[in-house]
Motif scaffolding. Structure first.
Motif, mmCIF file in Angstrom:
data_model
loop_
_atom_site.group_PDB
_atom_site.id
_atom_site.type_symbol
_atom_site.label_atom_id
_atom_site.label_comp_id
_atom_site.label_asym_id
_atom_site.label_seq_id
_atom_site.Cartn_x
_atom_site.Cartn_y
_atom_site.Cartn_z
ATOM 1 N N GLY A 170 0.790 -1.236 0.000
ATOM 2 C CA GLY A 170 0.000 0.000 0.000
ATOM 3 C C GLY A 170 0.814 1.273 0.000
ATOM 4 O O GLY A 170 0.349 2.317 0.446
ATOM 5 N N LYS B 31 -0.699 4.486 -1.714
ATOM 6 C CA LYS B 31 -1.665 5.254 -0.906
ATOM 7 C C LYS B 31 -0.916 6.153 0.091
ATOM 8 O O LYS B 31 -1.308 7.301 0.323
ATOM 9 C CB LYS B 31 -2.584 4.253 -0.174
ATOM 10 N N THR C 224 -1.197 10.162 0.216
ATOM 11 C CA THR C 224 -1.635 10.789 1.467
ATOM 12 C C THR C 224 -0.622 11.830 1.925
ATOM 13 O O THR C 224 -0.995 12.896 2.401
ATOM 14 C CB THR C 224 -1.822 9.735 2.575
ATOM 15 N N PRO D 75 -1.364 4.615 5.580
ATOM 16 C CA PRO D 75 -1.824 5.963 5.232
ATOM 17 C C PRO D 75 -2.336 6.736 6.451
ATOM 18 O O PRO D 75 -2.150 7.952 6.555
ATOM 19 C CB PRO D 75 -2.965 5.697 4.239
#
Lengths: 224, 619
Positions: free
Chosen positions: B42, B45, B49, B94
């Motif tokens: 991830g 992301k 962010t 995130p």
């Protein structure tokens, strides 16, 4: 000319020869399955392995495609070579037990049993037909497809090829398509009938009775 | 971007100074790993962010975000490093981003919970050199991954990149370059360990033009990703090495063979080549030296066998990636029958280091026969999985315990598999072996390209051998008889043993078959394929015997040889296993002893994992 040693004998060989050509020229018997004069060597069946080198640094190489070189020391029938050839024939026979060519080879080499589960494949993937079609007939109508155990000989996309002239050269050269025999009996055992036994039909006739020379298969069937 | 051509070594230095002048070393910078491992966890992301959060706080011009290559600690991804302090945050989600921005970037404090915590002492580590995983490594090759954006050549140049190329082109003759590499005793990192300098010399002296240089990035071992990390994270180091090699060998055309399963590596390498071309580091008259060279990327269709040199060259030619008999080496007759020098990604990446710092420095690292460092993909039953770069001569124990953090759940270490599917298993009693090419070979294993799979006491060694052989059955090209038929038969026998149909003589047959496969196979795949079987038989013969004679699997792995049952004294009748069983094979009532129906049981082991009381027992 190059100078090399074959089984302890110093010999002169042509520059362009392979080890196999040199050995055969000097009368050494090396078994082959995927090699034919007039076709490029395949190096696939590995039966033609010989041991090269001296002392501890020896290795097995396929003689059909290994070019001769000066000072090369070749031994054609060492323990290591024989062990390898026997295992290779055993592997091939387990794949394709109904080939007379293989049964004969096994009997000749003294392979007495097959320790693997016996399959009944039709093809040993030696590639003679593929090379024949490409190199002698100029057609390239068949080739190999698939990888590993999926490997098979087939025309492109499994559809009959336009360039195939039905010449039959592939069948002619195949060591297993023709000359089928009944295979091992019971399963897993090398029959050896063809090679070990005197042609059985000679018991009743003066002459071998069929083109399959010494197999005696028809005779055995009749006796039953 | 418009990039002016670099026409001389002094041009390169001028450019470097310009790049550095534009950069403020005190400016806060957030380096986020955008390697495949972290992206899967991830990272994308996290990056977006961060961008949003900085915008929100009005810091977007104050703080730089850099998407970097893989720093290796994949177990703890996503990895975020805050510079100039070098604060290492691990397992960043995130949701953690606002806190990092607020606390670290604004208030200049640490976010304690995202720092590395020592599992035994509970101490926090802030910087890279304090984290045990990094502390014991020597990161000459992948150390720069977290510092550079692989999509920006300026980052590499700022770190002194392409200096080695400038040095080679302007100060060294071709012979001197080869001599330096030979003196460094750099051995091929792809597995064989053949001295790179000697290979270069063979290609250089071989008759025939043109000559080719090739990067082998067809990494296919299960659980190995060293080359991917380098190619994705720092492609310029490989490209620089390749150009130097091409200069020394006298080649004007190179190829980078990347497997298409590495899309990010393909993308980053493509961008890197394009940018190098814009600077004139590839193409005609490189740095005013009169030397021409260019590189093409070739995407491999993903066959393990294509990593073998002659198969790779077949594939490059557009044919099926299958090995050819090579009694004449590919360095003499390779790609299109021309002299071709193939080296692994890691080998090429070592070249700039050797040219910059000299063979004397390089040979000061490592053991007698193996110099420099090696990247390993440390995976399996070990706490810190990831990429580790260590000098040769380090012991397996140091890698597994000091860097890897030992075995999870206090299990006992059993064996380590090195060298990928063609390598061997090294048992616990050799854990203090120094890792180098020759020592591993002595133990029946090999260096391979650097896979290192750690196994604990719950691993069945027959099952491991079976796994690797099954992998190789799928990946064998099928051309020669010993490899195709031999592997299939080996797999058949091993599967029989694992399923309780093993018989006396199987081990001897496996050994005999292995010896013949080693002797007669056409290429390295078949010749090394029996290694997992031979080493497990050699070191763990008792396990084979238990499978064959007693029909027991000592590690409780082989399903056909184990039974699950419930210990009546320990079972509390909690119904947990009964509810969890997917086959409905467990009968019982609340607070009464449960019973497993053997006929229905599929031996999935869910009940064993579910039971909190240790009442489910494997026999």
């Amino acid at each position: 000319m190059k100078k090399m040693t074959i089984n302890g004998m110093v010999v002169q060989v042509e520059d362009h020869w392979t080890i196999l050509e040199a050995c055969r020229f000097y009368g050494m018997d090396i078994p082959t399955l995927c090699y034919r004069e007039g076709l490029s060597p395949g190096g696939i069946c590995r039966l033609c392995v010989v041991e090269i080198g001296k002392g501890e640094r020896t290795k097995l190489v396929t003689s059909c495609n290994y070019p001769v070189e000066d000072g090369l020391v070749v031994r054609t029938h060492t323990k290591r070579v024989i062990r390898a050839r026997k295992m290779l024939v055993e592997l091939l026979l387990a794949r394709c037990p109904s080939s007379k060519t293989l049964q004969d080879l096994a009997a000749k080499m003294g392979v007495q049993r097959v320790r693997f589960k016996v399959k009944d494949e039709k093809c040993i993937l030696c590639g003679l037909c593929v090379r024949m079609c490409e190199e002698q007939m100029g057609a390239k109508a068949i080739g190999f497809a698939g990888r590993g155990k999926e490997r098979r000989v087939t025309p492109p996309f499994d559809i009959k090829s336009d360039v195939c002239r039905n010449c039959g050269a592939c069948m002619y050269i195949c060591p297993v398509c023709q000359l089928r025999c009944q295979g091992p009996e019971p399963p897993g055992v090398v029959c050896g009938a063809c090679l070990n036994v005197e042609p059985v039909c000679l018991q009743d006739n003066d002459d071998v009775m069929c083109y399959l020379d010494t197999c005696g298969w028809c005779y055995k069937m009749k006796k039953r | 971007m418009n990039r002016r051509k670099i026409k001389s070594p002094s041009d390169l230095e001028k450019l470097r100074q310009e790049i550095l002048a534009k950069r403020d070393p005190k400016k806060p910078r957030i380096a986020i790993c955008a390697g495949t491992g972290c992206l899967a966890l991830g990272a994308r992301k996290v990056i977006t962010t961060f961008k949003e959060e900085l915008k929100k706080c009005g810091l977007e011009n104050e703080v730089e975000i850099r998407e970097t290559g893989c720093p290796g600690f994949c177990e703890k991804g996503t990895i975020v490093v805050i510079y100039p302090e070098g604060i290492y945050y691990l397992q960043v989600q995130p949701g953690d981003v606002p806190e990092i921005v607020e606390k670290t970037l604004v208030e200049k404090k640490h976010v304690e919970r995202l720092l590395y915590t020592d599992p035994t002492t509970n101490e926090k580590a802030i910087h890279e050199d304090e984290i045990p995983f990094y502390k014991h490594q020597m990161r000459l090759l992948i150390g720069n991954n977290i510092k550079v954006d692989p999509k920006n050549i300026d980052d590499y140049i700022a770190l002194g990149g392409y200096r080695a190329l400038a040095k080679a082109l302007s100060e060294m003759t071709q012979e001197e370059v080869i001599e330096e590499v030979k003196r460094a005793n750099l051995r091929g990192r792809g597995g064989g360990g053949f001295p790179a300098g000697r290979k270069w010399e063979t290609t250089r002296n071989a008759p025939g033009e043109p000559k080719y240089v090739i990067v082998n990035c067809d990494e296919g071992d299960p659980g190995a990703f060293m080359n991917r990390a380098l190619m994705e994270g720092n492609p310029h180091s490989v490209i620089e090495g390749l150009i130097i090699g091409a200069y020394a060998i006298g080649s004007h055309e190179g190829f980078i063979y990347v497997r298409d399963e590495y899309p990010l590596a393909v993308e980053n390498t493509g961008i890197a080549l394009e940018q190098a071309r814009e600077y004139g580091l590839l193409g005609r008259d490189i740095m005013g030296s009169g030397f021409d060279f260019d590189v093409k990327i070739f995407r491999g269709a993903g066959a393990f066998i294509s990593g073998e040199s002659s198969a790779l060259m077949s594939s490059l030619e557009g044919k099926v990636g299958a090995p050819k008999p090579k009694y004449v080496h590919t360095s003499i007759k390779g790609l299109w029958n021309k002299p071709s020098n193939l080296n692994n990604v890691e080998t090429w990446a070592n070249i700039p280091l050797i040219i910059n710092k000299g063979a004397r420095w390089f040979t000061s690292i490592g053991t007698e026969g193996s110099k420099g460092t090696k990247i390993f993909a440390l995976v399996g039953k070990v706490n810190n999985t990831g990429l580790v770069e260590v000098p040769f001569g380090i012991t397996l124990r140091e890698i597994i315990y000091n860097i890897g953090g030992g075995i999870p759940n206090n299990k006992k270490f059993k064996a380590v598999q090195t060298g990928g599917p063609s390598g061997g298993c090294i048992p616990e009693r050799f854990i203090d072996t120094a890792v180098d090419f020759d020592e591993l070979t002595k133990l029946g294993s090999m260096m391979g390209s650097g896979g290192m799979i750690v196994m604990d006491e719950d691993t069945c060694m027959v099952d491991v051998a079976r796994y690797f052989i099954d992998f190789l059955v799928d990946e064998s090209c099928g051309r020669c008889v010993p490899c195709r038929e031999g592997l299939e038969r080996m797999s058949e026998i091993l599967n029989d043993i694992c399923e309780g149909r093993g018989k006396e003589g199987d081990i001897e047959l496996l050994e005999e078959l292995s010896a013949v496969m080693k002797d007669t196979s056409m290429c390295g795949l078949g010749r090394t394929a029996p290694n997992p079987v031979l080493t497990t038989i050699h070191y763990f013969r008792d396990e084979y015997d238990a499978h064959i004679k007693e029909k027991k699997c000592p590690a409780h792995v082989c399903k056909a040889l184990i039974e699950y049952y419930i210990d009546a004294e320990k079972c509390t009748g909690c119904l947990a296993c009964l509810k969890a069983c997917p086959e409905g094979a467990i009968a019982g009532e609340k607070e009464k002893v449960h019973v497993i129906n053997r006929e229905k049981c599929s031996k999935c082991g869910i009940c064993y994992d579910t039971c909190k009381f240790g009442a489910v027992i494997i026999s």
